[in-house]
Design a protein around this motif. Structure first.
Motif, PDB file in Angstrom:
ATOM      1  N   ILE A 173       0.835  -1.203   0.000  1.00  0.00           N
ATOM      2  CA  ILE A 173       0.000   0.000   0.000  1.00  0.00           C
ATOM      3  C   ILE A 173       0.870   1.254   0.000  1.00  0.00           C
ATOM      4  O   ILE A 173       0.573   2.237  -0.683  1.00  0.00           O
ATOM      5  N   ALA A 174       1.993   1.218   0.753  1.00  0.00           N
ATOM      6  CA  ALA A 174       2.898   2.375   0.750  1.00  0.00           C
ATOM      7  C   ALA A 174       3.410   2.635  -0.666  1.00  0.00           C
ATOM      8  O   ALA A 174       3.481   3.788  -1.118  1.00  0.00           O
ATOM      9  N   PHE A 175       3.728   1.561  -1.365  1.00  0.00           N
ATOM     10  CA  PHE A 175       4.225   1.703  -2.726  1.00  0.00           C
ATOM     11  C   PHE A 175       3.140   2.268  -3.641  1.00  0.00           C
ATOM     12  O   PHE A 175       3.382   3.187  -4.437  1.00  0.00           O
ATOM     13  N   LEU A 176       1.908   1.742  -3.523  1.00  0.00           N
ATOM     14  CA  LEU A 176       0.812   2.227  -4.362  1.00  0.00           C
ATOM     15  C   LEU A 176       0.512   3.690  -4.089  1.00  0.00           C
ATOM     16  O   LEU A 176       0.248   4.474  -5.004  1.00  0.00           O
ATOM     17  N   VAL A 177       0.564   4.057  -2.810  1.00  0.00           N
ATOM     18  CA  VAL A 177       0.302   5.450  -2.453  1.00  0.00           C
ATOM     19  C   VAL A 177       1.361   6.362  -3.069  1.00  0.00           C
ATOM     20  O   VAL A 177       1.059   7.425  -3.625  1.00  0.00           O
ATOM     21  N   THR A 178       2.627   5.930  -2.982  1.00  0.00           N
ATOM     22  CA  THR A 178       3.712   6.730  -3.560  1.00  0.00           C
ATOM     23  C   THR A 178       3.510   6.903  -5.053  1.00  0.00           C
ATOM     24  O   THR A 178       3.631   8.010  -5.595  1.00  0.00           O
ATOM     25  N   LEU A 179       3.198   5.817  -5.740  1.00  0.00           N
ATOM     26  CA  LEU A 179       2.973   5.878  -7.180  1.00  0.00           C
ATOM     27  C   LEU A 179       1.829   6.821  -7.514  1.00  0.00           C
ATOM     28  O   LEU A 179       1.931   7.692  -8.384  1.00  0.00           O
ATOM     29  N   THR A 180       0.719   6.665  -6.800  1.00  0.00           N
ATOM     30  CA  THR A 180      -0.452   7.496  -7.044  1.00  0.00           C
ATOM     31  C   THR A 180      -0.123   8.970  -6.849  1.00  0.00           C
ATOM     32  O   THR A 180      -0.468   9.815  -7.669  1.00  0.00           O
ATOM     33  N   ASP A 181       0.558   9.266  -5.735  1.00  0.00           N
ATOM     34  CA  ASP A 181       0.868  10.666  -5.460  1.00  0.00           C
ATOM     35  C   ASP A 181       1.808  11.231  -6.515  1.00  0.00           C
ATOM     36  O   ASP A 181       1.676  12.392  -6.910  1.00  0.00           O
ATOM     37  N   ALA A 182       2.784  10.423  -6.970  1.00  0.00           N
ATOM     38  CA  ALA A 182       3.697  10.917  -8.000  1.00  0.00           C
ATOM     39  C   ALA A 182       2.926  11.250  -9.274  1.00  0.00           C
ATOM     40  O   ALA A 182       3.137  12.301  -9.883  1.00  0.00           O
ATOM     41  N   VAL A 183       1.994  10.382  -9.643  1.00  0.00           N
ATOM     42  CA  VAL A 183       1.211  10.599 -10.861  1.00  0.00           C
ATOM     43  C   VAL A 183       0.322  11.824 -10.725  1.00  0.00           C
ATOM     44  O   VAL A 183       0.186  12.616 -11.657  1.00  0.00           O
ATOM     45  N   ILE A 184      -0.302  12.002  -9.551  1.00  0.00           N
ATOM     46  CA  ILE A 184      -1.193  13.154  -9.368  1.00  0.00           C
ATOM     47  C   ILE A 184      -0.390  14.438  -9.274  1.00  0.00           C
ATOM     48  O   ILE A 184      -0.754  15.470  -9.846  1.00  0.00           O
ATOM     49  N   ALA A 185       0.758  14.385  -8.578  1.00  0.00           N
ATOM     50  CA  ALA A 185       1.492  15.611  -8.292  1.00  0.00           C
ATOM     51  C   ALA A 185       2.227  16.153  -9.503  1.00  0.00           C
ATOM     52  O   ALA A 185       2.363  17.363  -9.649  1.00  0.00           O
ATOM     53  N   PHE A 186       2.736  15.255 -10.359  1.00  0.00           N
ATOM     54  CA  PHE A 186       3.617  15.724 -11.422  1.00  0.00           C
ATOM     55  C   PHE A 186       2.954  16.742 -12.355  1.00  0.00           C
ATOM     56  O   PHE A 186       3.500  17.833 -12.537  1.00  0.00           O
ATOM     57  N   PRO A 187       1.813  16.439 -12.956  1.00  0.00           N
ATOM     58  CA  PRO A 187       1.207  17.454 -13.834  1.00  0.00           C
ATOM     59  C   PRO A 187       0.875  18.733 -13.082  1.00  0.00           C
ATOM     60  O   PRO A 187       1.034  19.840 -13.608  1.00  0.00           O
ATOM     61  N   PHE A 188       0.404  18.564 -11.839  1.00  0.00           N
ATOM     62  CA  PHE A 188       0.052  19.724 -11.023  1.00  0.00           C
ATOM     63  C   PHE A 188       1.271  20.596 -10.785  1.00  0.00           C
ATOM     64  O   PHE A 188       1.250  21.807 -10.987  1.00  0.00           O
ATOM     65  N   ALA A 189       2.400  19.967 -10.397  1.00  0.00           N
ATOM     66  CA  ALA A 189       3.618  20.727 -10.119  1.00  0.00           C
ATOM     67  C   ALA A 189       4.166  21.340 -11.402  1.00  0.00           C
ATOM     68  O   ALA A 189       4.716  22.445 -11.389  1.00  0.00           O
ATOM     69  N   TYR A 190       4.013  20.618 -12.501  1.00  0.00           N
ATOM     70  CA  TYR A 190       4.480  21.150 -13.782  1.00  0.00           C
ATOM     71  C   TYR A 190       3.721  22.426 -14.130  1.00  0.00           C
ATOM     72  O   TYR A 190       4.309  23.442 -14.497  1.00  0.00           O
ATOM     73  N   TYR A 191       2.404  22.361 -13.985  1.00  0.00           N
ATOM     74  CA  TYR A 191       1.598  23.547 -14.278  1.00  0.00           C
ATOM     75  C   TYR A 191       2.013  24.698 -13.366  1.00  0.00           C
ATOM     76  O   TYR A 191       2.217  25.827 -13.801  1.00  0.00           O
ATOM     77  N   MET A 192       2.168  24.377 -12.083  1.00  0.00           N
ATOM     78  CA  MET A 192       2.489  25.407 -11.098  1.00  0.00           C
ATOM     79  C   MET A 192       3.858  26.025 -11.372  1.00  0.00           C
ATOM     80  O   MET A 192       4.065  27.228 -11.222  1.00  0.00           O
ATOM     81  N   ALA A 193       4.828  25.184 -11.795  1.00  0.00           N
ATOM     82  CA  ALA A 193       6.188  25.681 -11.902  1.00  0.00           C
ATOM     83  C   ALA A 193       6.456  26.371 -13.238  1.00  0.00           C
ATOM     84  O   ALA A 193       7.209  27.330 -13.299  1.00  0.00           O
ATOM     85  N   ARG A 194       5.842  25.866 -14.314  1.00  0.00           N
ATOM     86  CA  ARG A 194       6.293  26.324 -15.612  1.00  0.00           C
ATOM     87  C   ARG A 194       5.237  27.017 -16.444  1.00  0.00           C
ATOM     88  O   ARG A 194       5.554  27.638 -17.454  1.00  0.00           O
ATOM     89  N   ILE A 195       3.980  26.916 -16.068  1.00  0.00           N
ATOM     90  CA  ILE A 195       2.950  27.512 -16.912  1.00  0.00           C
ATOM     91  C   ILE A 195       2.220  28.635 -16.185  1.00  0.00           C
ATOM     92  O   ILE A 195       1.927  29.672 -16.763  1.00  0.00           O
ATOM     93  N   ALA A 196       1.953  28.417 -14.920  1.00  0.00           N
ATOM     94  CA  ALA A 196       1.127  29.375 -14.194  1.00  0.00           C
ATOM     95  C   ALA A 196       1.801  30.730 -14.071  1.00  0.00           C
ATOM     96  O   ALA A 196       3.027  30.813 -13.975  1.00  0.00           O
TER      97      ALA A 196
END
Lengths: 265, 313, 382
Positions: free
Chosen positions: B104-127
């Motif tokens: 479950i720890a592994f699945l949570v890490t994977l899920t968070d990485a997938v959710i966070a990456f586009p969000f952080a990309y938008y925040m860092a480079r587009i917004a």
């Protein structure tokens, strides 16, 4: 650089993530107005009757005050020790230098229950009285790495030529620190300190093992969740805290806005 | 001035000035002559704190993993043995708990990485600057609302007659019975640790210089190739740094399984908590069980350090 | 002038020698004989809601002993707290039977002089010296309140009232059952087995030899697929029943009361196989710094009016016989609802929690101890 479709997709994704992050917050706020003590859905009776008793609850006030004191104590210690360690690692080469960041991150990387139980046995062994100071020791231990990371990241981005120029112009060590180095890292200290305070304020696992007779706010909240007869009070206090912290978080964000040296803003 | 300048003088304290300053500089002289003294003075307080308080406490806890408890007196006896570890490895129930926690720890890490990456990309480079500031505040704000209360709010959402099923019903869809299951835990953990993944990934993405992207384009790469060969490798340390938090925080948690978990949701943290405390007081066994996440995280941290993630923390 | 014989001197010296340890050591040997002046402070560990301002504030005003309350969520937490800082940081603890013996054998608590507590003589006989707080004739605390572990069911979903504990072990309501996540629950299983499998020869559900223990654990494992969630907190069970996740489960009267107040259709019964129960005792730390305030608390909390107030507020049953009348004054019918006026035989029929220990008095020292209970329960329910 990105296509318009990509930008649109990212914007939608960002919006959904913000929704996801804040859905439970909205629910917490809604239930602060729930007339019933048991949290069922949908809410049938709305009321504001919980606000006054919560804010006047003596136990809650004591717990909040203790949390603030512990957070402040832990943050101050973390600021001092964390920046000292960051300076040492940044400026000097010595045996075991790489191991320092590994060691400092252990309290966060290891499960809180291990830190809690270890400190509990340790304090009991030395017959130490469990009080505000045992809580501060527990919190400071995992807050140090937060300040350390922020400061060392900033130090790495600050050109050393600045300090050298200051010395060339005749400033001694203390003057250089006061006029050159400290302003350069001040925003790193603020953001590190704020994050450390937030972690300490909300910490419950290590605190359960290191607290004495008094409760911090999270322990008080946990107790209320346990008995389940005053749940709306918990929602009220969280709602109030959220309102109060919007201001410092916004201010801190303004202060620590990095001007990207390498990015074309 | 008539003095011969040598390299030491460039860094030496100046002469003259008010008496307080002179005294201060005289005291500081050995610190300049012997730079290692400055290093020790900076390093000693944090190291003393860590070694004497934290590491010593940890060491004592894990040494006791090799001891056992006398059945009749319930006191810890200092007879050395590997019995605790043997029990953990041979019991199918304990192995099940460890596997479940790590998966479950592994699945949570994977899920968070997938959710966070586009969000952080938008925040860092587009917004734009203002949007970025707003997003920052919106990401940090949940951290100030108690962890316990946020998890408790999910109970209401996922319960049988809760908000999720109520909404599905209104939309004419069948009820999702995910209350008190491992799915619920995965969902809640992913939610709770998301800000901890967003921040390092954002920091890493924000640091990528525009010139790299421009150079890549000048050399003829299209946007996906640039993304794959430039952005992802440079952002990876940030993802790994975030994963340290999501993985370790899930690995050691016992509160979320207690609040939103079901009948088959016992985590490592629950076992350590239940067997280590109070009336049963089998601290040696709890310490032995707690060494499992310790070993897992030590391996994880060593691998992470190799990848340079510590710079991105 | 009468002659002072050598014998008289010897007797006097002997008597003096015997008195010295009794007066000097105080805590470990002799019991206090009177309550002195209050020390002004009292730190106590209690279950949530046991130190409610409703009865603590009048106590503080009456005696000048300022109460500092620390709440714990489980008996295990209470034991850990009592041992922090080398003991002595807390004066009193309201321990349940599943932890009290450990505190006694761990020398964390000291015997009390029941003669100094006027309410004690008004207790039901069953609660004056129950085995979970009385060892070797010494009373290590004063009983407080008790409650049965009942079977609660949703009357809308389960039309026909259940009569046996068997319903939580059969697949009739699979996935809609909840039981406490507490190793002492093994005793409930053992109690059920003592009636349904008499060949095992279980006499006391807390004194189980290996064969009996293994049989109980086997039933726990068989029950696991039927359980929706093991509840750890009373509020857990409240939300489970309120939100429709479970229809049937082992419960406490306080949970039933909270649900009924929230208009959830539940009822509780004690099935035909009988029930276990919990009995809380206020115990006195062996290293307490405020013994006089502690004894004042004993007197206060054991009096009929306060017993009734706590019972009605929390949802439990007093140990004091005379509290029944006071309960009905506060809330009509509460005395009978909480069985506060039942005959002594009723209380003796409830198998109150007591810490399982290896040396359980059957001469063979082969009873399973609580450490094994915790390990086996955690594994079976994981």
């Amino acid at each position: 650089m990105e296509t318009r479709a990509t930008r649109l997709g990212l914007r939608v994704w960002t919006f959904l993530v913000i929704l996801f992050l804040h859905l439970p917050i909205v629910i917490i706020i809604l239930y602060a107005f729930n007339a019933q003590t048991a949290q069922g859905w949908p809410i049938t009776n709305w009321t504001t009757k919980w606000f006054s008793p919560t804010l006047h609850d003596g136990e809650m006030q004591q717990a909040l005050w203790l949390s603030l004191k512990a957070g402040l104590g832990a943050t101050v210690i973390a600021l001092l020790l964390g920046s000292a360690a960051a300076f040492a690692v940044h400026r000097f080469r010595f045996f075991g230098r790489e191991a320092i960041s590994f060691l400092l991150v252990l309290p966060l990387a290891l499960p809180g229950i291990i830190t809690g139980m270890a400190l509990n046995s340790f304090f009991t062994f030395w017959k130490a009285n469990f009080s505000l100071w045992t809580i501060v020791v527990g919190h400071a231990t995992f807050c140090i790495v937060i300040v350390y990371n922020n400061v060392i990241a900033r130090l790495r981005r600050t050109p050393t030529s600045l300090t050298e120029a200051s010395m060339d112009l005749g400033a001694d060590g203390w003057q250089t620190f006061r006029f050159v180095t400290f302003p350069a890292i001040s925003t790193a200290l603020i953001s590190g300190g704020l994050l450390a305070f937030a972690l300490s304020f909300d910490e419950v696992i290590v605190t359960t093992f290191t607290a004495g007779v008094q409760n911090t706010l999270p322990i008080w909240i946990f107790g209320n969740i346990r008995i389940g007869q005053q749940l709306p009070e918990v929602n009220v206090i969280v709602f109030v805290i959220l309102l109060v912290t919007i201001i410092p978080v916004t201010v801190a964000q303004r202060l620590t806005r990095e001007s990207g040296i390498l990015r074309n803003e | 001035m008539g003095q011969r300048l040598d390299s030491g003088d460039l860094l030496a304290p100046r002469r003259g000035g008010p008496s307080f300053t002179r005294a201060r500089r005289r005291l500081a002289r050995p610190l300049w002559r012997l730079p290692w003294l400055r290093g020790i003075a900076l390093l000693l307080p944090p190291m003393a704190w860590f070694l004497l308080l934290y590491v010593a406490a940890l060491a004592v806890l894990f040494v006791s993993a090799f001891w056992s408890v006398d059945v009749f007196t319930t006191k810890v006896v200092h007879t050395w043995s590997l019995d605790n570890f043997r029990e953990i490895v041979t019991s199918s129930a304990w192995r099940r708990v460890i596997t479940r926690t790590v998966v479950i720890a592994f699945l949570v890490t994977l899920t968070d990485a997938v959710i966070a990456f586009p969000f952080a990309y938008y925040m860092a480079r587009i917004a734009s600057g203002r949007t970025r500031a707003l997003l920052f505040v919106l990401v940090l704000l949940p951290l100030w609302s108690s962890y316990l209360v946020r998890v408790y709010a999910w109970k209401v959402i996922l319960a049988q007659d809760g908000i999720l099923n109520w909404s599905l019903q209104k939309a004419g869809l069948p009820a999702a019975n995910i209350g008190y299951t491992n799915t619920a835990m995965w969902l809640v953990f992913s939610y709770i640790w998301l800000p901890f993944m967003i921040l390092p990934v954002y920091a890493a993405l924000e640091r990528i210089p525009d010139s790299y992207i421009e150079a890549s384009r000048d050399l003829g790469a299209r946007s996906f190739k640039t993304f794959r060969t430039i952005i992802v490798p440079l952002a990876l340390p940030g993802v790994i740094a975030g994963s340290i938090f999501t993985f370790s925080l899930t690995l050691g948690d016992y509160i979320t399984p207690t609040l939103v978990g079901g009948a088959s949701s016992t985590f490592i943290g629950n076992v350590v908590y239940n067997t280590g405390l109070g009336a049963a007081g089998n601290l040696p066994f709890a310490a032995a069980f707690a060494s499992v996440p310790l070993v897992v995280m030590a391996i994880y941290l060593i691998l992470a350090r190799r990848s340079g993630a510590f710079e991105a923390l | 002038m009468s002659k002072i014989r050598k014998a008289h001197v010897l007797v006097a010296l002997l008597a003096a020698a015997l008195c010295v340890p009794a007066s000097g050591a105080g805590k470990t040997s002799g019991l206090p004989t009177k309550i002195g002046k209050g020390e002004g402070k009292l730190t106590m560990i209690g279950w949530e809601g046991y130190l409610d301002a409703k009865w603590v504030k009048p106590f503080e005003k009456q005696t000048g002993c300022k109460v500092q309350a620390k709440y714990a969520g489980s008996s295990d937490e209470m034991v850990t707290l009592m041992r922090t800082g080398g003991g002595g940081q807390y004066d009193m603890v309201s321990a349940s039977g599943d932890a009290s013996l450990r505190l006694i054998y761990g020398k964390d608590v000291q015997p009390v002089n029941t003669k100094l507590v006027p309410g004690w003589s008004q207790f039901f006989k069953a609660f004056q010296g129950p085995p979970n707080n009385t060892v070797g004739g010494q009373h290590y605390g004063i009983s407080l309140q008790w409650g049965p572990n009942t079977l609660m069911y949703n009357t809308k979903k389960i039309k026909k009232a259940p009569t046996s504990w068997g319903d939580i072990y059969s697949s009739k309501y699979k996935g809609r059952i909840t039981v406490p996540n507490n190793p002492i629950q093994i005793a409930d299983v053992a109690l059920y087995l003592s009636k349904t499998q008499p060949s095992l020869g279980i006499k006391d559900p807390y004194e189980l030899n290996k064969k009996q223990f293994d049989a109980a654990i086997a039933l726990v494992k068989k029950q696991k697929p039927l359980i929706k969630k093991y509840w750890g907190l009373s509020s857990d069970e409240v939300s489970l029943f309120k939100n429709g996740d479970t229809w049937l489960g082992a419960s406490w009267p306080v949970t039933t009361g909270t649900l009924q107040a929230a208009k959830v259709p539940v009822k509780e019964i004690i099935p035909k196989e009988g029930a276990t129960g919990w009995l809380d005792t206020w115990m006195l730390s062996s290293k307490t710094k405020h013994p006089n305030c502690a004894y004042k608390w004993y007197g206060y909390i054991s009096s009929p009016k306060v017993q009734a107030l706590q019972a009605v507020t929390w949802g439990e049953t007093p140990a004091n016989k005379l509290a029944c009348k006071e309960m009905d004054k506060l809330s009509k019918g509460s005395c009978a609802a909480y069985h506060a006026n039942a005959p002594e035989s009723y209380y003796r029929s409830i198998k109150f929690w007591k810490t399982p220990i290896a040396d359980c008095g059957n001469g063979k020292k082969d009873c399973t101890d609580y450490t094994k209970w915790v390990s086996a329960w955690t594994q079976a329910t994981s």
